[in-house]
Design a protein around this motif. Structure first.
Motif, PDB file in Angstrom:
ATOM      1  N   LEU A 102      47.300  43.703  41.746  1.00 31.55           N
ATOM      2  CA  LEU A 102      46.890  43.003  42.828  1.00 31.55           C
ATOM      3  C   LEU A 102      45.603  43.663  43.254  1.00 31.55           C
ATOM      4  O   LEU A 102      44.807  43.109  43.728  1.00 31.55           O
ATOM      5  CB  LEU A 102      48.028  43.265  43.804  1.00 31.55           C
ATOM      6  CG  LEU A 102      47.793  42.845  45.214  1.00 31.55           C
ATOM      7  CD1 LEU A 102      47.504  41.190  45.324  1.00 31.55           C
ATOM      8  CD2 LEU A 102      48.814  43.250  46.208  1.00 31.55           C
ATOM      9  N   GLU A 103      45.078  44.861  43.280  1.00 35.57           N
ATOM     10  CA  GLU A 103      43.958  45.597  43.710  1.00 35.57           C
ATOM     11  C   GLU A 103      43.011  45.174  42.920  1.00 35.57           C
ATOM     12  O   GLU A 103      41.812  44.843  43.529  1.00 35.57           O
ATOM     13  CB  GLU A 103      44.164  47.054  43.819  1.00 35.57           C
ATOM     14  CG  GLU A 103      45.125  47.747  44.820  1.00 35.57           C
ATOM     15  CD  GLU A 103      45.216  49.080  44.816  1.00 35.57           C
ATOM     16  OE1 GLU A 103      44.513  49.643  43.757  1.00 35.57           O
ATOM     17  OE2 GLU A 103      45.798  49.704  45.617  1.00 35.57           O
ATOM     18  N   THR A 104      43.061  44.867  41.774  1.00 37.35           N
ATOM     19  CA  THR A 104      42.009  44.757  40.956  1.00 37.35           C
ATOM     20  C   THR A 104      41.636  43.281  41.054  1.00 37.35           C
ATOM     21  O   THR A 104      40.427  43.040  41.270  1.00 37.35           O
ATOM     22  CB  THR A 104      42.276  44.752  39.385  1.00 37.35           C
ATOM     23  OG1 THR A 104      42.789  46.052  39.221  1.00 37.35           O
ATOM     24  CG2 THR A 104      41.514  44.422  38.373  1.00 37.35           C
ATOM     25  N   ARG A 105      42.758  42.308  41.285  1.00 33.48           N
ATOM     26  CA  ARG A 105      42.341  40.860  41.537  1.00 33.48           C
ATOM     27  C   ARG A 105      41.836  40.778  42.893  1.00 33.48           C
ATOM     28  O   ARG A 105      40.912  40.059  43.332  1.00 33.48           O
ATOM     29  CB  ARG A 105      43.513  40.027  41.427  1.00 33.48           C
ATOM     30  CG  ARG A 105      43.931  39.895  40.017  1.00 33.48           C
ATOM     31  CD  ARG A 105      45.466  39.133  39.895  1.00 33.48           C
ATOM     32  NE  ARG A 105      45.793  39.180  38.304  1.00 33.48           N
ATOM     33  CZ  ARG A 105      45.514  38.146  37.529  1.00 33.48           C
ATOM     34  NH1 ARG A 105      44.893  37.134  37.994  1.00 33.48           N
ATOM     35  NH2 ARG A 105      45.991  38.404  36.359  1.00 33.48           N
ATOM     36  N   ILE A 106      42.115  41.507  43.930  1.00 30.98           N
ATOM     37  CA  ILE A 106      41.452  41.530  45.247  1.00 30.98           C
ATOM     38  C   ILE A 106      40.154  41.726  45.077  1.00 30.98           C
ATOM     39  O   ILE A 106      39.195  41.465  45.661  1.00 30.98           O
ATOM     40  CB  ILE A 106      42.233  42.377  46.430  1.00 30.98           C
ATOM     41  CG1 ILE A 106      43.540  41.868  46.670  1.00 30.98           C
ATOM     42  CG2 ILE A 106      41.477  42.461  47.650  1.00 30.98           C
ATOM     43  CD1 ILE A 106      44.566  42.877  47.567  1.00 30.98           C
ATOM     44  N   MET A 107      39.729  42.952  44.455  1.00 33.44           N
ATOM     45  CA  MET A 107      38.513  43.393  44.140  1.00 33.44           C
ATOM     46  C   MET A 107      37.636  42.427  43.613  1.00 33.44           C
ATOM     47  O   MET A 107      36.346  42.275  43.627  1.00 33.44           O
ATOM     48  CB  MET A 107      38.205  44.759  43.682  1.00 33.44           C
ATOM     49  CG  MET A 107      39.008  46.001  44.296  1.00 33.44           C
ATOM     50  SD  MET A 107      38.403  45.970  46.063  1.00 33.44           S
ATOM     51  CE  MET A 107      36.801  46.744  45.473  1.00 33.44           C
ATOM     52  N   PRO A 112      39.846  37.031  49.015  1.00 32.75           N
ATOM     53  CA  PRO A 112      40.849  38.014  48.732  1.00 32.75           C
ATOM     54  C   PRO A 112      42.050  37.938  49.928  1.00 32.75           C
ATOM     55  O   PRO A 112      42.733  38.716  49.699  1.00 32.75           O
ATOM     56  CB  PRO A 112      40.233  39.125  49.008  1.00 32.75           C
ATOM     57  CG  PRO A 112      38.933  39.145  49.881  1.00 32.75           C
ATOM     58  CD  PRO A 112      38.581  37.762  49.596  1.00 32.75           C
ATOM     59  N   GLN A 113      42.005  37.035  50.660  1.00 29.61           N
ATOM     60  CA  GLN A 113      42.952  36.916  51.838  1.00 29.61           C
ATOM     61  C   GLN A 113      44.432  36.905  51.512  1.00 29.61           C
ATOM     62  O   GLN A 113      45.230  37.576  51.865  1.00 29.61           O
ATOM     63  CB  GLN A 113      42.711  35.840  52.766  1.00 29.61           C
ATOM     64  CG  GLN A 113      41.479  35.910  53.806  1.00 29.61           C
ATOM     65  CD  GLN A 113      40.091  35.171  52.816  1.00 29.61           C
ATOM     66  OE1 GLN A 113      40.426  34.941  51.778  1.00 29.61           O
ATOM     67  NE2 GLN A 113      38.955  35.092  53.526  1.00 29.61           N
ATOM     68  N   GLY A 114      44.629  36.148  50.414  1.00 25.10           N
ATOM     69  CA  GLY A 114      45.979  36.138  49.905  1.00 25.10           C
ATOM     70  C   GLY A 114      46.546  37.639  49.154  1.00 25.10           C
ATOM     71  O   GLY A 114      47.647  37.899  49.474  1.00 25.10           O
ATOM     72  N   GLY A 115      45.547  38.179  48.470  1.00 29.55           N
ATOM     73  CA  GLY A 115      45.926  39.694  48.024  1.00 29.55           C
ATOM     74  C   GLY A 115      46.072  40.453  49.008  1.00 29.55           C
ATOM     75  O   GLY A 115      46.980  41.287  49.100  1.00 29.55           O
TER      76      GLY A 115
END
Length: 165
Positions: A102-107, A112-115
């Motif tokens: 999850l953190e990787t996908r947010i970055m 990134p709001q959903g993450g």
């Protein structure tokens, strides 16, 4: 449920449904299967130019809801398993892997709001704003009227209050 002896429940007594996984090894094997399933997801589409079928590897994001669905249990059951000593390390490792993904996908995301929402709701992330005021004043009585006016104006500005002209 085993009948109590001498008014005390036996060690074999249980409450609720039987466990879906009889051991942490059985649970770990199924969790590993979920992560492999996500990593090996294949997408297929048809090329507009060549009209050929095109397939490619498109890993699915790891999610706690997806893990629960794959394990055929709900998210609350995952939480309940994590409260048992024998299952805690297994669930903790799985949660850490989901959190890392999850953190990787947010970055890497442009939106990134959903993450961020998932991080707050699944992993106790918190939006925090801290302000520190360092002053050696014990009372506003010690301040001059000019200093009080400056502090008052700054405080109102910090809270979005505009001064009349």
């Amino acid at each position: 449920m085993v009948a109590p002896k001498n008014g005390k429940p036996s060690q074999q007594a249980f409450i609720g449904r039987p466990l879906a996984f009889k051991s942490d090894k059985e649970l770990q094997a199924k969790i590993d299967e979920y992560f492999a399933y996500c990593d090996n997801r294949i997408k297929t589409f048809y090329s507009d130019k060549t009209m050929d079928e095109v397939t490619y590897n498109n890993p699915a994001p790891y999610t706690m809801a997806g893990l629960a669905y794959f394990l055929d249990i709900d998210r609350k059951t995952i939480v309940n398993y994590s409260k048992r000593d024998e299952y805690f390390p297994t669930i903790a490792r799985a949660r850490a892997k989901v959190q890392d993904d999850l953190e990787t996908r947010i970055m890497e995301s442009r939106t990134p709001q959903g993450g961020i929402f998932l991080a707050k709701n699944n992993f106790a992330y918190v939006d925090e704003s801290k302000q520190t005021l360092d002053a050696n004043v014990t009372s506003t009585n010690e301040l001059s009227p000019e200093a009080l006016a400056v502090l008052s104006k700054a405080s109102r500005a910090d809270h979005g209050v505009t001064e009349p002209e």
